[in-house]
Design an enzyme around this catalytic site. Structure first.
Site, short mmCIF file in Angstrom:
data_model
loop_
_atom_site.label_atom_id
_atom_site.label_comp_id
_atom_site.label_asym_id
_atom_site.label_seq_id
_atom_site.Cartn_x
_atom_site.Cartn_y
_atom_site.Cartn_z
N ASP A 45 0.84 -1.20 0.00
CA ASP A 45 0.00 0.00 0.00
C ASP A 45 0.87 1.24 0.00
O ASP A 45 1.97 1.24 -0.55
CB ASP A 45 -0.94 -0.03 1.22
CG ASP A 45 -2.28 0.59 0.93
OD1 ASP A 45 -2.36 1.83 0.85
OD2 ASP A 45 -3.27 -0.16 0.77
N HIS A 276 -3.69 6.18 3.38
CA HIS A 276 -4.46 5.01 2.97
C HIS A 276 -3.94 3.72 3.61
O HIS A 276 -4.69 2.92 4.17
CB HIS A 276 -4.41 4.92 1.44
CG HIS A 276 -5.29 3.89 0.83
ND1 HIS A 276 -4.87 2.60 0.57
CD2 HIS A 276 -6.57 3.95 0.39
CE1 HIS A 276 -5.85 1.92 -0.01
NE2 HIS A 276 -6.90 2.71 -0.11
N SER A 465 -10.99 -0.89 -0.99
CA SER A 465 -9.72 -0.82 -0.26
C SER A 465 -9.89 -1.15 1.21
O SER A 465 -8.96 -1.59 1.88
CB SER A 465 -9.12 0.59 -0.37
OG SER A 465 -8.63 0.83 -1.65
#
Length: 1281
Positions: A45, A276, A465
């Site tokens: 990620d 994120h 996600s």
């Protein structure tokens, strides 16, 4: 108070990070040790923050984040420079003196040094915050006060002038000049301060980095003081060994760690390119010992953070990062990764091949790592699943996003709960080649931890996600249970258990896959059905001659059944190393079943360790048109049917509506749309059609209704984004919305209308579609300038259409070839595939020169628009200015990356990676295309007849084409001569044969059709519907017309001109003159004397001697002044002033006279400038009290003389005026002058001059920023890939 509390109730914390829906709470309540302990999850990620809440320790008290890696290379620092301290001091790359603390242990005594920009580490939003805070603290207060003071000075001068108060100093000429310059200087200070405010630029801190080996571990120190105070810098050991991390500064709260590669020559600073990855990791595995309700799914699991997002390209993943991430989890001596979560991905044009797919295949099928990935947020249309779920082997668990009632209440604060459903935007299956795409679904939203640099403890994020790490956490729980029970497993046994135990929801099968994951059921299933013969076996299913992963019939419109062959092959984990006895022992009797009456399949299949095939017959003839149908052929082990499906053959059949009203119209009566309701219309687009108009009309609701309109056509070997339209629409009661988008005839179109998942009121919508056609004879039009005219036939194939053709050029494209090409082995653990398979890289360098400011887009056409499907591992380009400062980067998707550049010279460096050097060698001459946006669009003339085109007659007018008619139009090439082309378009581009001008050709008269554009939540997804690519290829150079005589003479042999002795002597004189400045000072002086002895009036020789003296340095200043005086006295200025004061010269030899006058003037100005610079240097060398008025008056007079010919900004004299302004204290004018020089070309010399001028003005806040950015503006080497 108590009654109030009981009335309000408790906050639904369980809904912030939902775990009940997937059986997590049930499993851990019954089995507290099945909490993920003993399991390692790799998070591919944007990077995980070990300082974020819940990411410090596991449930057993072990370190949560056991390794942090930046695989992208964005955090790399070149530390190949090795130094040894002198008296405890080393000089950093920045030039700062770095004091080595006595407490450091370094047996070798050698230190590796490098430099890193803080902003290159920061995510975009953090950079904006730090930049804003630095400006408010270090810039604004000082700058505003200086600006106010400068404005007061201007007002004071204006007031003095209005009162008649003037001062004199010296003669009238210099006195008036000083008065003028005093006013201009005050005004320049104001204008420069205003300009600096508007163009405020802060490149941020440049940190010296020091790397050394202490005998046990590599360590690094980052000098965040920017003063060489290493004692108080960030001092860390390699994270995997020491688990040390720290905030870069107290202001940014940006937590970093370090790794070291290549024996200290590369320092890897590991941070985060966005928030994120931390949010993802928290969902998968956060652990809050004091508040377990906030725990992630697998709080006992450990995390390996691998950053695949590259900060240089806006956190986009790169092939390099993905390859390094996969190599890390394949095999390393420090830990074994059990699960990968990847909440990243793109859409690929094909999935049956590609270098990254090959590596992913090894990760799962050779090394046994379970890989979980997000399906994507590109729904609600079908076939919108991205890569990696749509990789070449169906081994990756793709996850869709589901929202539960508890999530609606706790996360979204909705007024009332609605039934759970997939999110509207969650990508749907199947893949283009028939696989499900979505394996399971999971909660796709959470409020949980984010990095500390966000200055918040948690945040709501939603997307697949978030669903993917939830599933990865569930997989970790399953593996944890199996490890604790000592039950062997493989990626295949775990995946099958997940699929067989998922809870099927009464919702869209393409969004949920097998259903919502149920981890408690999966664990029970595996505990009950362990040690099966197939547990380490995957069944590779290939359908049809093109070996697809399933059956996906998208364009079925015939009236006959379809027979399809299916090949099934059992393959063991790490097949080449598997025990032969296990292969011999493998044998299964399978029963096959399918619940769809329109599919006929065999009832059984005997399977040993070999390839088997069978036939399926699919007969959709009785199915209603305009719909999609899904079923699957399931294979069960006849001896253990309860274990569930061993493999499946997914079958998706689209039966489109073929017969349209009048051949172009489709209408559907009003339907009721509830929250999350989706209606799909499948229409076979008429072969002639080029665009569609969709009309929506809402009714039966007095509130605004939110819908998503998504239209998709699938073109073979092209991604879903190739032919797609996406729009979120808000409709009021009885409101009508019309949408226009391009279509491709001959392909089925899914027209998907979805009610937003959170809508609380029902409403009705009716929908109609009209297809239109203005179809050109060529999909892409190419016009060669040498042809002059290009014909294009336009056909209205469906209905009468209004046409008004337009052709517009928007870009200039040039192709540059490499100036340098080099293939080199990378090596080192992070760039070596297990089994001693090193990765190689190809480095290519290109030179780019711009004659004026422009917006450019570099593009490697051969590798463009392919990433996961590329035959090569990765590509990345970086663009540098002439000082090696990095200005921008880009990768495969060139349309995302454009850079605004000033006039100047640039270097583009491109790297391509692969395991095989021979493949890289084939690209050693790879050309690079550079697209330059034109300053203004250029419109081509269009005609309806050939004769009108060649005679520049009447241009094409709007017209109506009747159904079935063809209309030829004729495009004419643009004139490339100065006479016809405006200077703001093509003039000055330096066009050469083979270069091209790019644009578009449109036909529709309706402005809405020409300008309609689609935009997804993540940006534009396609071009306008009525625009076709147009390319104008340059085949001849723009040049001036030759006279008849000159053209005739070019065809005959030129006569040799007879030279005389005088010509020889003149040529000899010029040669000697040219060498005067090249020789050393003494030799040059001797040669100068020789030339002057025979040619006493030769000014060029005098000027060459002046240049030679000036180049020798300050010791020759007196000689420079004397030599310049000789030249000045030799030039009669009166004729020069008279000549330049004349507006027009009508003499026959005016051009020749002008050349002579220009030569004299330039010689005079250079002598003035060099003499003045020397005089100014003498004055500035003295203390202010010792500077005589006579010396100052002398330079004043020089300034007056020069300004009779040119302005101070002229390049021939600006060096003198920069010094003169300093002598006179006109530092505002000096700054303005030097700034212009910097705008032309920023050099170290100009940088130093500008800093000095700011310091003289007292503008230290500006000089400090320039000084701190100096190492970043003038790096010693290129930024590494």
């Amino acid at each position: 108070m108590a009654s109030t509390a009981s009335t309000l109730g408790e906050f639904p914390c369980w809904g912030l990070l939902p775990r009940k829906e997937t059986g997590v709470v049930s499993l851990i309540t019954k089995n507290p040790t099945f909490d993920g302990r003993g399991v390692v999850i790799a998070i591919f990620d944007s990077g995980v923050d070990p300082g974020a809440p819940g990411l410090q320790v596991t449930t057993e008290g072990n370190v949560k984040v056991i390794d942090r890696i930046d695989a992208s290379g964005a955090g790399d620092v070149d530390t190949s420079t090795v130094v040894q301290p002198t008296d405890g001091i080393i000089t950093g790359i920045s030039g700062h003196k770095l004091t080595v603390p006595e407490s450091w242990v370094n047996p070798s005594g050698k230190f590796h040094i490098g430099l890193k920009s803080a902003y290159s580490l920061y995510p975009h939003r953090l950079q904006e915050r730090v930049l804003k805070e630095r400006k408010e603290k270090n810039w604004d207060p000082i700058h505003k006060e200086l600006l106010a003071e400068a404005q007061r000075k201007v007002q004071s001068l204006e007031s003095s002038k209005s009162n008649g108060s003037t001062s004199t100093n010296g003669n009238n000429g210099s006195s008036s000049l000083i008065e003028k310059l005093t006013k201009e200087d005050a005004e320049a200070r104001v204008s420069q301060l205003n300009a600096l405010e508007k163009k405020f630029s802060d490149l941020g801190p440049a940190y010296d980095c020091v790397v050394y080996y202490d005998g046990d571990v590599w360590r690094a120190c980052i000098d965040t003081s920017e003063r060489g105070d290493l004692e108080n810098g960030i001092h860390l050991g390699e994270y995997r060994v020491t688990h040390q991390w720290a905030s870069l500064t107290s202001t940014d709260q940006y937590n970093i760690s370090i790794n070291v590669h290549n024996n200290g020559n590369i320092l890897e600073i590991v941070g985060m390119c966005s928030s994120h990855g931390t949010h993802v990791a928290s969902i998968a595995s956060a652990n809050f010992p004091d508040n377990p309700e906030r725990n992630g799914v697998a709080p006992g699991a450990q995390i390996v953070s691998i950053t695949i997002g590259d900060n240089r390209i806006n956190s986009m993943e790169t092939g390099t990062a993905l390859a390094r991430a996969m190599l890390r989890v394949m095999k390393n001596p420090y830990y074994k990764v059990d699960v990968i979560n990847m909440s990243y991905g793109e859409h690929a044009h094909w999935s049956d091949s590609g270098r990254l797919g090959e590596l992913a295949h090894e990760v799962v099928n050779k090394y046994g790592v379970l890989w979980v990935a997000s399906a994507g947020n590109h729904g609600p249309a079908l076939a919108t699943v991205g890569v990696p779920p749509d990789f070449q082997s169906d081994s990756i668990i793709g996850v869709g996003a589901y929202v539960s009632p508890d999530m609606m209440m706790a996360e979204y604060s909705m007024i009332e709960k609605l039934p759970g459903c997939p999110y509207t935007w969650s990508s749907r299956g199947p893949t283009a080649d028939g696989a499900r795409g979505v394996t399971v679904c999971a909660p796709g939203g959470a409020i949980t931890s984010v990095p500390t640099f966000t200055l918040r403890s948690n945040q709501l994020m939603n997307g697949t996600s978030m669903a993917s790490p939830h599933t990865a956490g569930c997989v970790a729980l399953i593996i944890s249970a199996l490890k604790l029970k000592s039950i062997p497993y493989s990626p295949y046994s775990v995946r099958r258990s997940i699929q067989n135990t998922a809870l099927n929801l009464d919702v869209d099968v393409f969004a949920q896959g097998h259903g919502i994951i149920q981890v408690d059921r999966a664990v029970d299933h595996l505990l009950e059905h362990s040690n099966g013969v197939e547990d380490t076996v995957r069944f590779m299913v290939e359908c049809g001659s093109d070996r697809r992963k399933g059956i996906h019939l998208r364009n079925w419109k015939a009236d006959k059944p379809i027979d399809m062959s299916v090949v099934v092959e059992p393959i063991m984990l790490n097949d080449t190393q598997a025990d032969p006895n296990d292969k011999l022992a493998f044998c299964m009797e399978l029963v096959l079943t399918c619940d769809a009456p329109w599919v006929k399949a065999p009832s059984c299949l005997q399977m040993s360790y070999t390839v088997r095939s069978f036939q399926l017959s699919i007969d959709p003839r009785g199915l209603e048109r305009g719909r999609v149908y899904f079923t699957e052929v399931k294979a069960y082990n006849s001896s253990n049917v309860e274990k569930g499906v061993m493999f499946e053959v997914p079958i998706t059949v689209v039966v489109p509506t073929v017969d349209l009203l009048h051949g172009y119209h489709y209408a559907c009566p009003a339907e009721v749309f509830r929250a999350g309701f989706i209606r799909r219309h499948f229409l076979y687009v008429p072969i002639e059609s080029t665009w569609a108009t969709v009309t929506l009309k809402a009714s039966h609701s007095d509130k605004c209704q939110r819908f998503t309109l998504h239209a998709v056509q699938l073109k073979p070997k092209c991604s879903v984004k190739t032919l797609e339209y996406y729009k979120v629409i808000n409709l009021g009661c009885n409101e009508v919305s019309t949408q226009i988008f391009g279509v491709r005839g001959g392909y089925t179109m899914e027209l998907c209308l979805a009610r937003w998942w959170s809508s609380l009121v029902d409403g009705q919508v009716e929908i109609s579609v009209d297809f239109h056609s203005l179809r050109p004879s060529q999909e892409e039009v190419t016009l060669f300038c040498s042809d002059g005219v290009q014909r294009v036939d336009v056909r209205a194939g469906l209905r009468p259409e209004e046409m008004s053709p337009q052709a517009t050029l928007k870009h200039h494209t040039q192709v540059v070839t490499p100036t340098e090409s080099k293939v080199e082995v990378l090596g080192g653990p992070r760039d070596t595939i297990p089994g001693c398979r090193p990765i190689y890289q190809l480095l290519l360098s290109y030179n780019l020169s711009l004659s004026k400011s422009a917006e450019v887009t570099p593009k490697c056409a051969l590798l463009n628009d392919v990433l996961y499907e590329s035959a090569y591992e990765s590509q990345l380009w970086m663009l540098f200015d002439h000082n090696k400062q990095l200005l921008g980067s880009g990768d495969a998707y060139s349309n995302k990356y454009s850079i605004k550049l000033d006039k100047g010279d640039y270097t583009v460096r491109l790297h391509v990676r692969h395991e095989r050097p021979d493949l890289l060698e084939k690209l050693s001459d790879l050309p690079l295309t550079v697209l330059t946006k034109l300053a203004q669009e250029v419109k081509l003339d269009i005609y309806t007849s050939f004769n009108a085109a060649v005679t520049s007659g009447k241009k094409a007018q709007p017209m109506t084409l009747s159904t079935g008619t063809n209309q030829p139009i004729y495009l004419t090439a643009p004139s490339l001569s100065d006479k016809y082309v405006p200077s703001w378009t093509l003039k000055g581009l330096g066009l050469t044969p083979g270069q091209a001008l790019l644009g578009s050709l449109s036909f529709a008269k309706d402005e809405q059709v020409r300008k309609a554009v689609s935009s997804h939540k993540f940006g534009p997804i396609r071009t306008m519907p009525d625009q076709y690519p147009l390319r104008v290829v340059v085949t001849e150079l723009p040049c001036k017309k030759r006279s008849a005589g000159s053209s005739n003479s070019s065809n005959s042999e030129e006569k040799k001109e007879t030279k005389t002795q005088a010509d020889y002597l003149e040529a000899l004189r010029d040669l000697q003159t040219a060498w005067i400045a090249k020789l050393d000072c003494e030799s040059g002086e001797q040669l100068h004397k020789e030339v002057m002895a025979t040619h006493p009036d030769h000014l060029a020789a005098q000027l060459a001697r002046l240049q030679s003296l000036d180049a020798a340095g300050a010791q020759n200043r007196a000689a420079v002044i004397v030599q310049a005086a000789r030249i000045i006295s030799a030039v009669d200025t009166a004729p020069l002033l008279a000549f330049y004061g004349t507006k027009t010269d009508t003499r026959s030899d005016a051009a020749k006279i002008k050349t002579q006058m220009d030569k004299q003037r330039n010689t005079l100005l250079e002598a003035f400038s060099r003499q003045g610079s020397a005089l100014c240097a003498d004055i500035l060398a003295l203390p202010a009290t010792e500077r005589t008025p006579e010396a100052i008056e002398q330079v004043d007079n020089l300034a007056v003389d020069i300004m009779k010919f040119v302005e101070p900004s002229d390049s021939k004299v600006n060096a003198f005026f920069a010094s003169y302004y300093q002598v006179r204290g006109f530092d505002g004018l000096a700054v303005r002058l030097i700034t212009r020089q910097c705008d032309e070309k920023w050099t170290r010399e100009n940088d130093a001059k500008l800093t000095d001028a700011y310091n003289r003005l007292g503008w230290t806040h500006i000089s400090t920023i320039i000084a701190s950015s100096h190492p970043l503006r003038f790096p010693t080497s290129y930024t590494p890939f």
